[in-house]
Design a protein around this motif. Sequence first.
Motif, PDB file in Angstrom:
ATOM      1  N   ALA A 197       0.828  -1.208   0.000  1.00 23.87           N
ATOM      2  CA  ALA A 197       0.000   0.000   0.000  1.00 23.87           C
ATOM      3  C   ALA A 197       0.858   1.253   0.000  1.00 23.87           C
ATOM      4  N   GLY A 198       2.005   1.199   0.685  1.00 21.82           N
ATOM      5  CA  GLY A 198       2.900   2.348   0.703  1.00 21.82           C
ATOM      6  C   GLY A 198       3.579   2.592  -0.629  1.00 21.82           C
ATOM      7  N   GLN A 199       3.929   1.516  -1.339  1.00 25.30           N
ATOM      8  CA  GLN A 199       4.618   1.666  -2.621  1.00 25.30           C
ATOM      9  C   GLN A 199       3.656   1.913  -3.773  1.00 25.30           C
ATOM     10  N   CYS A 200       2.454   1.363  -3.678  1.00 27.09           N
ATOM     11  CA  CYS A 200       1.508   1.493  -4.785  1.00 27.09           C
ATOM     12  C   CYS A 200       0.093   1.607  -4.211  1.00 27.09           C
ATOM     13  N   PRO A 201      -0.283   2.798  -3.750  1.00 24.46           N
ATOM     14  CA  PRO A 201      -1.578   2.963  -3.071  1.00 24.46           C
ATOM     15  C   PRO A 201      -2.790   2.694  -3.957  1.00 24.46           C
ATOM     16  N   ASP A 202      -2.605   2.640  -5.283  1.00 31.04           N
ATOM     17  CA  ASP A 202      -3.735   2.385  -6.180  1.00 31.04           C
ATOM     18  C   ASP A 202      -3.972   0.902  -6.437  1.00 31.04           C
ATOM     19  N   ALA A 203      -3.164   0.030  -5.820  1.00 28.99           N
ATOM     20  CA  ALA A 203      -3.378  -1.406  -5.982  1.00 28.99           C
ATOM     21  C   ALA A 203      -4.543  -1.870  -5.115  1.00 28.99           C
ATOM     22  N   ARG A 204      -5.146  -2.992  -5.490  1.00 27.25           N
ATOM     23  CA  ARG A 204      -6.209  -3.617  -4.705  1.00 27.25           C
ATOM     24  C   ARG A 204      -5.581  -4.736  -3.883  1.00 27.25           C
ATOM     25  N   LEU A 205      -5.673  -4.641  -2.560  1.00 28.26           N
ATOM     26  CA  LEU A 205      -4.878  -5.473  -1.665  1.00 28.26           C
ATOM     27  C   LEU A 205      -5.767  -6.354  -0.801  1.00 28.26           C
ATOM     28  N   TYR A 206      -5.531  -7.676  -0.854  1.00 28.82           N
ATOM     29  CA  TYR A 206      -6.339  -8.641  -0.115  1.00 28.82           C
ATOM     30  C   TYR A 206      -5.427  -9.633   0.607  1.00 28.82           C
ATOM     31  N   GLY A 207      -5.732  -9.887   1.876  1.00 29.29           N
ATOM     32  CA  GLY A 207      -4.956 -10.844   2.651  1.00 29.29           C
ATOM     33  C   GLY A 207      -5.843 -11.840   3.365  1.00 29.29           C
ATOM     34  N   PHE A 208      -5.324 -13.053   3.536  1.00 29.39           N
ATOM     35  CA  PHE A 208      -6.041 -14.105   4.254  1.00 29.39           C
ATOM     36  C   PHE A 208      -5.076 -14.801   5.203  1.00 29.39           C
ATOM     37  N   ASP A 209      -5.620 -15.319   6.281  1.00 24.85           N
ATOM     38  CA  ASP A 209      -4.812 -16.133   7.192  1.00 24.85           C
ATOM     39  C   ASP A 209      -5.747 -17.082   7.931  1.00 24.85           C
ATOM     40  N   LEU A 210      -5.216 -18.264   8.259  1.00 24.36           N
ATOM     41  CA  LEU A 210      -6.018 -19.263   8.965  1.00 24.36           C
ATOM     42  C   LEU A 210      -6.130 -18.939  10.453  1.00 24.36           C
ATOM     43  N   ALA A 266      -3.259  -2.488   9.605  1.00 20.96           N
ATOM     44  CA  ALA A 266      -3.639  -1.877   8.325  1.00 20.96           C
ATOM     45  C   ALA A 266      -4.800  -0.902   8.455  1.00 20.96           C
ATOM     46  N   ALA A 267      -5.179  -0.570   9.676  1.00 21.50           N
ATOM     47  CA  ALA A 267      -6.317   0.336   9.876  1.00 21.50           C
ATOM     48  C   ALA A 267      -6.102   1.643   9.104  1.00 21.50           C
ATOM     49  N   GLY A 268      -7.126   2.040   8.344  1.00 18.26           N
ATOM     50  CA  GLY A 268      -7.047   3.269   7.567  1.00 18.26           C
ATOM     51  C   GLY A 268      -6.436   3.100   6.191  1.00 18.26           C
ATOM     52  N   LEU A 269      -5.953   1.904   5.866  1.00 17.81           N
ATOM     53  CA  LEU A 269      -5.364   1.638   4.550  1.00 17.81           C
ATOM     54  C   LEU A 269      -6.328   0.798   3.713  1.00 17.81           C
ATOM     55  N   PRO A 270      -6.195   0.855   2.380  1.00 16.42           N
ATOM     56  CA  PRO A 270      -7.081   0.070   1.507  1.00 16.42           C
ATOM     57  C   PRO A 270      -6.666  -1.397   1.445  1.00 16.42           C
ATOM     58  N   VAL A 271      -6.664  -2.057   2.598  1.00 14.76           N
ATOM     59  CA  VAL A 271      -6.264  -3.458   2.706  1.00 14.76           C
ATOM     60  C   VAL A 271      -7.424  -4.240   3.314  1.00 14.76           C
ATOM     61  N   ALA A 272      -7.894  -5.265   2.601  1.00 15.16           N
ATOM     62  CA  ALA A 272      -8.974  -6.116   3.097  1.00 15.16           C
ATOM     63  C   ALA A 272      -8.375  -7.430   3.600  1.00 15.16           C
ATOM     64  N   VAL A 273      -8.759  -7.831   4.810  1.00 17.10           N
ATOM     65  CA  VAL A 273      -8.203  -9.031   5.431  1.00 17.10           C
ATOM     66  C   VAL A 273      -9.345  -9.934   5.891  1.00 17.10           C
ATOM     67  N   GLY A 274      -9.224 -11.224   5.610  1.00 14.25           N
ATOM     68  CA  GLY A 274     -10.232 -12.186   6.037  1.00 14.25           C
ATOM     69  C   GLY A 274      -9.586 -13.482   6.466  1.00 14.25           C
ATOM     70  N   ARG A 275     -10.374 -14.354   7.106  1.00 12.88           N
ATOM     71  CA  ARG A 275      -9.863 -15.641   7.570  1.00 12.88           C
ATOM     72  C   ARG A 275     -10.166 -16.702   6.527  1.00 12.88           C
ATOM     73  N   ALA A 276      -9.120 -17.429   6.128  1.00 11.78           N
ATOM     74  CA  ALA A 276      -9.298 -18.486   5.126  1.00 11.78           C
ATOM     75  C   ALA A 276      -8.080 -19.396   5.133  1.00 11.78           C
ATOM     76  N   ASP A 277      -8.252 -20.579   4.572  1.00 15.70           N
ATOM     77  CA  ASP A 277      -7.177 -21.558   4.422  1.00 15.70           C
ATOM     78  C   ASP A 277      -6.414 -21.250   3.140  1.00 15.70           C
ATOM     79  N   ALA A 278      -5.075 -21.133   3.241  1.00 15.47           N
ATOM     80  CA  ALA A 278      -4.260 -20.818   2.063  1.00 15.47           C
ATOM     81  C   ALA A 278      -4.323 -21.908   1.006  1.00 15.47           C
TER      82      ALA A 278
END
Length: 284
Positions: free
Chosen positions: A149-162, A174-186
């Motif tokens: 997000a810092g290097q390319c703020p126009d990217a669409r960013l999604y993260g998952f973790d179990l 990531a509060a306040g940043l365009p980063v979406a995080v959810g729980r999922a199996d990799a």
Amino acid sequence: AALAGLAGAADLAALARLRRDHGGPRGLTGVEVSASFLGRRTFTRYDVEDAVGRVLAGRLGVGYHSRRGAGAPPPGHSGWRVTLDGERATLLLRIAARPLHRREYKRQSVPGTLHPPLAAAMVAMAGVEPGDTVLDPCCGAGTLLIEAAGQCPDARLYGFDLARRAVTAARENAAGLPVAVGRADAGRLPVRDGVAHRVLANPPWGGQVPPGGLLAASPARWWAEVRRVLTPGGTAVVLLPGVGDLPLALRQGLTPVHLQRVRIAGAESFLVRLTAPSPARGAR
């Protein structure tokens, strides 16, 4: 004594000028020194730090904070570093007021989390561009996505973790940043095929964090899932403890195009950039 002599001859004014020219604070306040060296020595890092630090502080007319104790240096101390590689001693002056790995966003951490400078290097290696969809299948505390997000703020960013703890940490960091995080199996991500232009990941290969979920039963599933979510011609940058698993990536059609050896906490690891097959010529 030899290192103290070198510190006495170093051009401190030139270093201060360079720091100022690159956006660092003006003036050199109290001194703290961190040292590192390769190979065995008859002295410790603290011996190096004290020998150099006391000379620097004396020349600058400021106080010296020894790292031999556990206390943190007073605010405003200028950070210096000495590296010994067996042939050369190098003296460096930190530009920023604090070490680069101490990012302000890193409010929460989890086992196996990446140092931000390494995560930033992985983002740069991936070549994230505006409008790209970037996916981290096991995002931990969110470091890779936040650096993206810092290097390319126009990217669409999604993260998952179990791990629920990791999801909570990533969301707070990531509060306040365009980063979406959810729980999922990799090993079975809740996204459609070919959605990600870039995959960034520090997978749980059993070092600090054991693999869980579907990856625990079948490490090969990791590479199959990376291949599934990548767009044709997409790029993945992955941190690996070794290169023994790369044949599994090749079987999925992923091609390693760059390999960078790094050391993390004293252990050898590898940054690998891989590309997915490009669309067939003439295909729509």
